[in-house]
Motif scaffolding. Sequence first.
Motif, PDB file in Angstrom:
ATOM      1  N   PRO A 281      39.542  61.469  76.638  1.00 63.13           N
ATOM      2  CA  PRO A 281      40.698  62.176  76.047  1.00 63.13           C
ATOM      3  C   PRO A 281      41.167  63.337  76.920  1.00 63.13           C
ATOM      4  O   PRO A 281      40.404  63.906  77.703  1.00 63.13           O
ATOM      5  N   ARG A 282      42.429  63.672  76.740  1.00 64.37           N
ATOM      6  CA  ARG A 282      42.986  64.865  77.369  1.00 64.37           C
ATOM      7  C   ARG A 282      42.922  66.059  76.422  1.00 64.37           C
ATOM      8  O   ARG A 282      42.941  67.206  76.858  1.00 64.37           O
ATOM      9  N   VAL A 283      42.873  65.800  75.123  1.00 65.22           N
ATOM     10  CA  VAL A 283      42.864  66.875  74.144  1.00 65.22           C
ATOM     11  C   VAL A 283      41.444  67.382  73.914  1.00 65.22           C
ATOM     12  O   VAL A 283      40.481  66.614  73.944  1.00 65.22           O
ATOM     13  N   ASN A 284      41.325  68.691  73.718  1.00 62.17           N
ATOM     14  CA  ASN A 284      40.044  69.309  73.355  1.00 62.17           C
ATOM     15  C   ASN A 284      40.075  69.581  71.856  1.00 62.17           C
ATOM     16  O   ASN A 284      40.585  70.611  71.410  1.00 62.17           O
ATOM     17  N   LEU A 285      39.537  68.639  71.081  1.00 63.70           N
ATOM     18  CA  LEU A 285      39.615  68.773  69.624  1.00 63.70           C
ATOM     19  C   LEU A 285      38.861  69.997  69.109  1.00 63.70           C
ATOM     20  O   LEU A 285      39.257  70.611  68.113  1.00 63.70           O
ATOM     21  N   SER A 286      37.784  70.361  69.766  1.00 64.81           N
ATOM     22  CA  SER A 286      36.998  71.510  69.306  1.00 64.81           C
ATOM     23  C   SER A 286      37.778  72.806  69.371  1.00 64.81           C
ATOM     24  O   SER A 286      37.452  73.771  68.668  1.00 64.81           O
TER      25      SER A 286
ATOM     26  N   ALA B  98      48.444  68.440  61.636  1.00 61.47           N
ATOM     27  CA  ALA B  98      48.178  69.033  62.947  1.00 61.47           C
ATOM     28  C   ALA B  98      47.182  68.211  63.745  1.00 61.47           C
ATOM     29  O   ALA B  98      47.313  68.059  64.970  1.00 61.47           O
ATOM     30  N   LEU B  99      46.187  67.661  63.063  1.00 58.88           N
ATOM     31  CA  LEU B  99      45.203  66.825  63.748  1.00 58.88           C
ATOM     32  C   LEU B  99      45.839  65.536  64.253  1.00 58.88           C
ATOM     33  O   LEU B  99      45.590  65.113  65.399  1.00 58.88           O
ATOM     34  N   ILE B 100      46.665  64.925  63.442  1.00 64.45           N
ATOM     35  CA  ILE B 100      47.332  63.687  63.856  1.00 64.45           C
ATOM     36  C   ILE B 100      48.252  63.936  65.046  1.00 64.45           C
ATOM     37  O   ILE B 100      48.306  63.136  66.002  1.00 64.45           O
ATOM     38  N   ARG B 101      48.975  65.069  65.025  1.00 68.74           N
ATOM     39  CA  ARG B 101      49.859  65.389  66.153  1.00 68.74           C
ATOM     40  C   ARG B 101      49.051  65.570  67.432  1.00 68.74           C
ATOM     41  O   ARG B 101      49.473  65.143  68.516  1.00 68.74           O
ATOM     42  N   ALA B 102      47.884  66.214  67.332  1.00 66.57           N
ATOM     43  CA  ALA B 102      47.058  66.433  68.514  1.00 66.57           C
ATOM     44  C   ALA B 102      46.545  65.123  69.108  1.00 66.57           C
ATOM     45  O   ALA B 102      46.286  65.035  70.317  1.00 66.57           O
ATOM     46  N   LEU B 103      46.419  64.113  68.259  1.00 59.48           N
ATOM     47  CA  LEU B 103      45.896  62.821  68.711  1.00 59.48           C
ATOM     48  C   LEU B 103      46.989  61.819  69.061  1.00 59.48           C
ATOM     49  O   LEU B 103      46.684  60.707  69.500  1.00 59.48           O
ATOM     50  N   ALA B 104      48.253  62.219  68.879  1.00 57.23           N
ATOM     51  CA  ALA B 104      49.357  61.261  69.014  1.00 57.23           C
ATOM     52  C   ALA B 104      49.416  60.623  70.390  1.00 57.23           C
ATOM     53  O   ALA B 104      49.791  59.445  70.528  1.00 57.23           O
ATOM     54  N   ALA B 105      49.066  61.364  71.444  1.00 57.46           N
ATOM     55  CA  ALA B 105      49.172  60.830  72.805  1.00 57.46           C
ATOM     56  C   ALA B 105      47.879  60.166  73.280  1.00 57.46           C
ATOM     57  O   ALA B 105      47.810  59.695  74.425  1.00 57.46           O
ATOM     58  N   GLU B 106      46.864  60.115  72.421  1.00 57.65           N
ATOM     59  CA  GLU B 106      45.574  59.539  72.797  1.00 57.65           C
ATOM     60  C   GLU B 106      45.464  58.085  72.330  1.00 57.65           C
ATOM     61  O   GLU B 106      46.156  57.659  71.394  1.00 57.65           O
ATOM     62  N   SER B 107      44.582  57.346  72.977  1.00 56.46           N
ATOM     63  CA  SER B 107      44.267  55.982  72.548  1.00 56.46           C
ATOM     64  C   SER B 107      42.934  56.001  71.817  1.00 56.46           C
ATOM     65  O   SER B 107      41.933  56.512  72.352  1.00 56.46           O
ATOM     66  N   LEU B 108      42.922  55.456  70.593  1.00 62.02           N
ATOM     67  CA  LEU B 108      41.730  55.494  69.754  1.00 62.02           C
ATOM     68  C   LEU B 108      41.235  54.095  69.443  1.00 62.02           C
ATOM     69  O   LEU B 108      42.026  53.177  69.218  1.00 62.02           O
ATOM     70  N   ASP B 109      39.937  53.948  69.434  1.00 62.60           N
ATOM     71  CA  ASP B 109      39.331  52.715  68.925  1.00 62.60           C
ATOM     72  C   ASP B 109      39.058  52.812  67.423  1.00 62.60           C
ATOM     73  O   ASP B 109      39.114  51.811  66.711  1.00 62.60           O
TER      74      ASP B 109
END
Length: 303
Positions: free
Chosen positions: A232-237, A262-273
């Motif tokens: 990931p590029r985002v630092n969720l912590s 806010a959490l969903i927006r932070a993950l919008a550009a990521e690819s999730l399994d």
Amino acid sequence: MNVIETSGLSKRYAPGVGVNALTLSVGAGEIFGFIGPNGAGKTTAIRTLMGFLRPTGGNAHILGHDVWKERTEVHRRVGYLPGDLHLPRDHSARELMTRSCRLRGGASADYGLEIARRLELRLDARLGSLSKGNRQKIGVTLALMHRPELLILDEPTDGLDPLVQDTVLALLREAAAEGRTVFLSSHVLSEVERIAARVGIIRRGELIRVESVQAFRASLPQLVSLRFARPPRVNLSALDGMTQGVADGLDFRGAWRGGPDALIRALAAESLDSFSLVPSTLEDAFMDEYRSEGPRKEADHVA
């Protein structure tokens, strides 16, 4: 008028405290969960409400009657199940139901027979030959059978198998739907969460929190668990609202407070399994309250 009304109700034991300054209101048609660990004061509070113990401070009224001075009238209008149920071993359930009807001036046993059928209770077996679970079914039947205005139940599903537990909870929901009130003490927090609108947590004899189950859950974080498809590029912590974040390769776990946007927006550009956001339970709320407790004093003693 509230069905249960207490103000500063106390029952003190030397050398410590059983129940101290309990102030609580429970309305008609409400299912109220009364929770706490063994020794927190639940049973002492219930026995004081039932007039089996004389208060050492404050006062309590049930359906407008003083629980100590007018305990006979309280008993007439309450269905009670103690946590330490003791029944005569040489009697059958049918005999106890008949005796209960006679003591209540010839009341009908029809609803009791319906409860017994739903609980698959053996009516004519001697209690001494029955298992703990089957004796508990009898206690539940005797408490509910006269459709009392208030049910005070201490660990009502103790010893029952899961299917019978479901039936008991259904009976309590039906009682509340008829406008009757249920005051339920239980250490099985998942069942309290299923049926109670409000709960009170008692700790070392003190009522420390009373709130709706929904509010309890909303006050706690949701549990986040996800797996990224690529680094990931985002630092969720680092996100506001995220605590206890732990990254392990492509996996991440943490606790999230607030709405999910806010959490969903932070993950919008990521690819999730995979991704899950699980609300906290009443048990989580309960444990959160008890983790905040300071060291227990040696002199503390509750029942």
